[in-house]
Design an enzyme around this catalytic site. Structure first.
Site, short mmCIF file in Angstrom:
data_model
loop_
_atom_site.label_atom_id
_atom_site.label_comp_id
_atom_site.label_asym_id
_atom_site.label_seq_id
_atom_site.Cartn_x
_atom_site.Cartn_y
_atom_site.Cartn_z
N LYS A 130 0.82 -1.30 0.31
CA LYS A 130 -0.18 0.03 -0.52
C LYS A 130 0.79 1.23 -0.29
CE LYS A 130 -2.80 3.11 2.96
NZ LYS A 130 -1.70 3.61 3.68
N ASN A 131 1.78 1.27 0.89
CA ASN A 131 2.26 2.35 0.91
C ASN A 131 3.44 3.02 -0.10
OD1 ASN A 131 1.63 3.29 3.62
ND2 ASN A 131 2.83 2.30 4.77
N ARG A 168 -4.36 10.02 4.43
CA ARG A 168 -3.26 11.40 4.41
C ARG A 168 -2.63 11.31 3.47
NH1 ARG A 168 -0.84 15.17 7.38
NH2 ARG A 168 1.57 14.76 7.19
N ILE A 226 7.41 7.88 17.27
CA ILE A 226 6.66 8.52 16.01
C ILE A 226 5.77 9.57 15.83
CG2 ILE A 226 6.40 7.85 13.30
CD1 ILE A 226 8.78 7.36 14.34
N ARG A 272 -8.20 -0.35 3.90
CA ARG A 272 -7.32 1.17 3.99
C ARG A 272 -6.19 0.22 3.34
NH1 ARG A 272 -5.46 5.01 6.80
NH2 ARG A 272 -5.15 5.66 5.46
N CYS A 277 -5.70 8.10 8.63
CA CYS A 277 -6.27 7.29 10.24
C CYS A 277 -5.92 8.31 11.16
CB CYS A 277 -5.20 6.20 10.96
SG CYS A 277 -5.88 5.22 9.38
N ARG A 318 0.19 14.98 12.36
CA ARG A 318 1.07 15.08 11.84
C ARG A 318 1.39 16.00 10.64
NH1 ARG A 318 -0.32 9.37 9.13
NH2 ARG A 318 -2.53 9.96 8.85
N PRO A 319 2.37 16.94 11.26
CA PRO A 319 1.78 18.70 10.23
C PRO A 319 2.73 18.28 9.28
CG PRO A 319 3.53 18.39 11.71
CD PRO A 319 2.88 16.97 12.12
N ILE A 320 2.81 18.73 7.55
CA ILE A 320 2.83 19.18 6.97
C ILE A 320 3.86 19.81 6.67
CG2 ILE A 320 0.83 17.52 5.38
CD1 ILE A 320 0.07 20.21 4.54
N ASP A 321 4.00 20.17 7.62
CA ASP A 321 5.41 21.68 7.03
C ASP A 321 6.71 21.08 6.01
OD1 ASP A 321 3.40 22.46 8.77
OD2 ASP A 321 4.67 22.53 10.76
N ASP A 355 4.58 1.11 11.85
CA ASP A 355 3.31 0.45 11.53
C ASP A 355 3.15 -0.46 12.27
OD1 ASP A 355 2.31 3.37 10.43
OD2 ASP A 355 2.43 1.75 8.11
#
Length: 437
Positions: free
Chosen positions: A38-39, A107, A343, A413, A131, A136-139, A321
């Site tokens: 998936k990833n 995400r 994490i 998912r 999820c 989980r910032p996208i900075d 995970d």
């Protein structure tokens, strides 16, 4: 005997009609082919935005997240068609905007940002969903893209991006080896002007799989899977055929299922080099793990031992995970196991479900202490995220009596036919109901 009363924790009406039912315990035995990752599939689908012509992804898993990515591609103008386990994508970009409803479904949708702005010179999308594992910032994504010459405005939960001078190669040092940020930089910079160097890049196998696909399409990416990534920009890319790597987290899920049931399972189409960071807890628990080329066999003892100490870290450390799955093993292990989650701050939501099954778990901040019990007991439990849901299914396999796992939409998912695959190994398990609207 009168009808059995089931008390579901925090359910909505739609979720009641979709659940996985397990009658345990039952030892697993047999062989199973592991699905594509998936990833890896999701960034590969985003990468097709950059490529002229047709891409064929083999070993592509049928997942709800993949379905969302396909709908994003079709909204952007691409044509997608399934041919068995292969997905054919014909790129035909007609727009550079992703609707909010599609962005909020997962995400990983943020990985489309780098590809779209590179292809179109602009992009518009809202913040992603997925999820609920904590902030989980996208900075890192935004900061890296700005260094590449992308102008980004944030308003109303949406990102408005422009690259008026095109993507410009540069030096980027990530403060954390984020997989998503590394992928976004790769997709943005692969057709840039000049060379981009990414220091402290993510080293996960999925990064190497994305680079292998892009290089086959004509890119010049060096050092994928290492801490320093070098990207020499090229003018254009062309689609190709590519086989998605095996799913290492799905592999560990089935290993954990075999472990808690005292089973003997062989997994086929596995890349054993990707599993190495996750082998220690299985060996500590008393399992025999044999690696046989592209297959892996796990034989578990009647009762597991504790897994001692697990600390999640970026690759090649122990992956976050896999933590919930190994916690299900620790729940029935002989002795004390300690987990430290570094994490995601909300990665212990599955602990409540395990406790409902009879596990002895104490959570304090980033630390979880698990005192193994001899037997879990079946009960209704609820999934709150993908891997946590899979961990509850694993625990239900060794629990005495019936376990009903709600929130199956999370599990869909990332797992292709999880209940059916476990049933083929001897588990008394079935999925009932329809997907939650």
């Amino acid at each position: 005997m009168g009808p059995r009363l089931i008390v579901w924790p925090m359910l909505t009406l739609g979720e009641v009609f979709s659940m996985i039912v397990i009658d345990g315990p039952a030892a697993l035995d047999g062989e199973l082919k592991v699905q594509g990752a998936k990833n890896s599939t999701l960034p590969l689908l985003a990468a097709t935005v950059l490529c002229k012509g047709q891409t064929v992804l083999h070993n592509c898993p049928h997942l709800s997240d993949v379905d969302t990515a396909v709908r994003i591609l079709e909204h952007l103008g691409s044509r997608c068609q399934w041919q068995g386990d292969s997905l054919v994508v014909e790129n035909a970009m007609t727009c550079c905007q992703i609707p909010p409803d599609l962005m909020r479904e997962m995400r990983s949708s943020i990985v489309f940002l780098g590809a779209i702005v590179s292809r179109c010179g602009e992009a518009e999308l809202c913040f992603p969903g997925g999820c609920e594992l904590g902030p989980r910032p996208i900075d890192l994504h935004i900061g890296a893209l700005r260094k590449l010459g992308v102008e980004i405005e944030e308003s109303g939960g949406c990102l408005h991006c422009r690259a008026p001078q095109g993507i410009q190669g540069t030096y980027i040092s990530l403060s954390f080896p984020s997989v998503g940020a590394t992928e976004n930089v790769m997709l943005a910079a692969v057709c840039s002007q000049g060379t981009t160097v990414v220091a402290n890049a993510a080293r996960e196998p999925e990064i190497a799989d994305l680079a292998a696909y892009l290089n086959r399409c004509g890119a010049r990416i060096y050092g994928a899977g290492e801490g320093c990534l070098i990207i020499d920009g090229v003018q254009e890319l062309y689609g190709c055929e590519h086989t998605v790597m095996p799913d290492r987290i799905a592999t560990v899920t089935y290993m954990a299922a075999a472990a808690v049931t005292g089973g003997n399972v062989t997994l086929r189409d596995v890349d054993n080099t990707h599993i190495l960071p996750m082998l220690a807890p299985f060996e500590q628990a008393g399992c025999s793990v044999r690696q046989l080329g592209r297959a892996l066999n796990i034989m578990a003892p009647p009762r597991l031992d504790a897994v001692r100490h697990i600390r999640t870290m970026p690759y090649p450390g122990f992956p976050t995970d896999a933590q919930p799955l190994v916690m299900s093993m620790a729940a029935v292990g002989r002795g004390t196991s300690i987990f430290v989650e570094t994490i995601f701050e909300n990665r212990y939501k599955h602990a409540e479900g395990l406790q409902r099954l009879g596990a002895n778990i104490k959570v304090e901040g980033k630390v979880a202490i698990v005192e193994g019990v001899e037997q879990l007991r079946g009960a209704p439990v609820m999934s709150h995220d993908l891997r946590g849901g899979a961990a509850l299914v694993v625990a239900g396999l060794c629990a005495k009596g019936r376990t009903e796992v709600g929130g199956v939409e999370y599990i869909r998912r990332g797992y292709e036919n999880l209940a059916g695959n476990l049933a083929s190994l001897g588990a008394r398990i079935r999925e009932v109901g329809e997907p939650t609207p």
